[in-house]
Design a protein around this motif. Structure first.
Motif, short mmCIF file in Angstrom:
data_model
loop_
_atom_site.label_atom_id
_atom_site.label_comp_id
_atom_site.label_asym_id
_atom_site.label_seq_id
_atom_site.Cartn_x
_atom_site.Cartn_y
_atom_site.Cartn_z
N ALA A 142 -20.63 -20.25 36.39
CA ALA A 142 -20.60 -18.83 35.66
C ALA A 142 -21.23 -18.94 34.54
O ALA A 142 -21.14 -19.70 33.55
CB ALA A 142 -18.84 -18.70 35.48
N ALA A 163 -27.33 -25.18 33.78
CA ALA A 163 -28.16 -24.68 32.75
C ALA A 163 -29.09 -23.85 32.92
O ALA A 163 -29.07 -22.78 33.76
CB ALA A 163 -28.37 -25.84 31.91
N LEU A 183 -36.72 -19.32 38.32
CA LEU A 183 -36.52 -17.91 38.53
C LEU A 183 -36.09 -17.73 40.00
O LEU A 183 -36.78 -17.98 40.81
CB LEU A 183 -37.96 -17.45 38.28
CG LEU A 183 -38.73 -17.71 36.77
CD1 LEU A 183 -40.14 -17.16 37.15
CD2 LEU A 183 -37.88 -16.82 36.01
#
Ligand SMILES: NC(=O)c1ccc[n+]([C@@H]2O[C@H](COP(=O)([O-])OP(=O)(O)OC[C@H]3O[C@@H](n4cnc5c(N)ncnc54)[C@H](O)[C@@H]3O)[C@@H](O)[C@H]2O)c1
Length: 266
Positions: A90, A143, A189
């Protein structure tokens, strides 16, 4: 990789990267708790996994509150009887309305810290208490490349992800005597609802992205930053999670592993 007989909790599993992580864990045999503040999404993901013949349970959780996370752990134990794997996935890029602001405000600082850093610590505390007793556990924190590479415009997020890497190392040392591995993954990304928010903001405030659709703005950044020339996918992250959650990784702990197409190599 065989995760049969294991039980995993994935926070933020209602969509995006967390959903793919939960699906991959289930495909490899784990029973999965789909924990999210958005319960409707969590229910949909759990239904899809159950429809595929695996086992999943949706549970509402707000990782910023210890009481809520403790409830999540109790719910997971009541449903599956043990906890072997925790994925702290989350995370948020900013508070509500962040994409309409050129600079983060005080609410962004506080909310991002509460979810991205304190949320990881809260869930780790709730679940590791149970793991310690069995001297077994795998904790994987999501992370970001943003935790290693500075970028202008959103320091609360960069700092929070550097915090997750640091917390991973501290927790790995604390839990090593209990045979609990703690690692982080640093995705690059990925086109998820989070990156849609980032790209929407870029089309407003970044001159190179003005006039582009959010998706085109994202593709521009991928072309500019990724040596392999392609975006990463939620499934890429799920694949590494499965490895780190398996016993093939038993001597890996305290690491932060990049999945970024070569955009950063340390
Ligand atoms: N998308 C990327 O390119 C990218 C890159 C690097 C790292 N990450 C990280 O990966 C993780 C997942 O990102 P994503 O792109 O799938 O984002 P996303 O916004 O699509 O999904 C995040 C999920 O977390 C849930 N969530 C948010 N706050 C919560 C809370 N307080 N308690 C419980 N659940 C909460 C949301 O409801 C949502 O389902 C995040 O930690 C993010 O920082 C993403």
């Amino acid at each position: 990789m065989d995760l049969n007989g294991k039980v995993a909790v994935v926070t933020g599993a209602g969509r995006g990267i967390g959903r793919a992580i939960a699906e991959k864990l289930a495909e490899h045999g784990a029973k999965v708790v789909i924990a999210d503040v958005g319960i409707d999404n969590a229910v949909n993901v759990a239904e899809a996994i159950n429809d595929d013949g695996h086992e999943a349970e949706p549970i509402a959780v707000d990782v910023t509150r210890q009481s809520s996370v403790d409830r999540m752990a109790r719910g997971a134990m009541a449903r599956f009887g043990q906890l072997d794997i925790l994925i702290n996935n989350a995370g948020i890029i900013g508070a509500r309305g962040w994409e309409t602001r050129g600079r983060p405000n005080e609410r962004d600082w506080d909310t991002v810290y509460a979810v991205n850093v304190k949320g990881v610590a809260n869930a780790t505390r709730a679940v590791s208490v149970l793991m310690r007793k069995r001297k077994y556990g795998k904790i994987i924190n999501i992370a970001s490349v943003a935790g290693r590479q500075g970028a202008p415009g959103n320091p609360p997020y960069n700092i929070s992800k550097a915090g997750v890497i640091s917390l991973t190392q501290a927790t790995a040392l604390e839990l090593a005597p209990f045979n609990i591995n703690v690692n982080a993954i640093c995705p690059g990304l990925l086109w998820t609802p989070m990156w849609e928010r980032i790209a929407t903001r870029q089309t407003k405030y970044d001159s190179a992205s003005q006039g582009l659709t959010p998706r085109k703005a994202f593709e521009r950044v991928v072309a500019e930053r990724i040596p392999l020339g392609r975006e990463q996918t939620p499934e890429d992250i799920g694949n590494l999670v499965v490895f780190l959650a398996s016993d093939l990784s038993e001597n890996i702990t305290g690491q932060a592993i990049n999945v970024n197409g070569g955009s950063r190599m340390d």
